[in-house]
Design a protein around this motif. Sequence first.
Motif, PDB file in Angstrom:
ATOM      1  N   PRO A  74      55.231-117.486 146.040  1.00  4.55           N
ATOM      2  CA  PRO A  74      56.320-116.782 145.344  1.00  4.55           C
ATOM      3  C   PRO A  74      55.875-115.951 144.151  1.00  4.55           C
ATOM      4  O   PRO A  74      56.461-114.896 143.894  1.00  4.55           O
ATOM      5  N   ASP A 132      62.744-116.731 139.984  1.00  5.46           N
ATOM      6  CA  ASP A 132      63.116-118.066 139.499  1.00  5.46           C
ATOM      7  C   ASP A 132      62.776-118.270 138.023  1.00  5.46           C
ATOM      8  O   ASP A 132      62.937-119.365 137.486  1.00  5.46           O
ATOM      9  N   MET A 210      56.498-120.833 149.750  1.00  7.31           N
ATOM     10  CA  MET A 210      57.882-120.803 150.229  1.00  7.31           C
ATOM     11  C   MET A 210      58.212-119.383 150.690  1.00  7.31           C
ATOM     12  O   MET A 210      57.623-118.407 150.210  1.00  7.31           O
ATOM     13  N   THR A 212      60.483-116.853 150.190  1.00  5.87           N
ATOM     14  CA  THR A 212      61.536-116.312 149.341  1.00  5.87           C
ATOM     15  C   THR A 212      62.207-115.141 150.060  1.00  5.87           C
ATOM     16  O   THR A 212      61.673-114.606 151.036  1.00  5.87           O
TER      17      THR A 212
END
Length: 300
Positions: A74, A132, A210, A212
Amino acid sequence: MEPVTRAVAAARLGLGTALRDRVSGESASQRAAEIWGADGERWFTSDDVIWQVHGDAAMFIGGIRALLLQSLHPLAMAGVAGHSGYKSDPWGRLERTSHFIAMTTMGPIGAAEATIEKVRAIHRRVRGRAPDGRPYRADDPDLLRWVHVAEAHSFVTTYQAFGPRRLTDAELDIYCDQAAHAGELLGATEVPHTWGELVETLDGYRPVLMATPAAKEAARFVLLEPPLPLSQRPGYALLAAGAVATLPVWAREMLDLPRFPGFDGLIGRPLGRFGTSVSRWAITAPELAETRQVRPSVAQ
């Protein structure tokens, strides 16, 4: 020369030139002269494993695979989305990346060191915050190691799948050791020097990876929306299929890419193999090969 033979030779040169210019840009001939035609000692020679891997057409698929894999970090993806202009200038980014790889593999040491320092200077200015809220900076040794590992793993994997031969276990370790050189000079730390270390390091990143929204958007762009004329998209699709087929299953699951039974063996890998073979035939046209000859006296 028979008309059919001339036509085939012209088609080969035309396709090879188009591929070269797409990867190296309008200044392809000048860049070739800087890399292969310039005087100076090299870190590696054409006998080295890294030269063989980085000089093969399987790198076309390896580059696509590396982009997909790298997008799963990420913070790395936030940096790409925020600073690289991968949508507005995708070919410019490809040109810069291919030039870096070619120069640090095959170019004179002085020019290779200057190229590395130029990239380091750019990295020092790239920083921001991911969606984030976490901060990132492009010169973070951990992110640099991730980018290096994703690239090296992709280049080797696609060479093993689509290259002219398979590397031995010893050659796999040699490649990783040779590839680590540029990664360390860029500022990456704890860079793996063997294939076992490379696989272990890649697996070690999995807890932080991950898919995203930005990663999935990048995957769609790379695989389904390449900025190419319609006439060139079928050929690109062959390479993209090979990239997907060689990704780890867990990466495909995260990016929602095909993983149904039979895709790899019946579709992805055969298409990738065919696309690589055609690309290799084109870029090794005699007229193009002449521009990639290193002067014997400087490659010792």
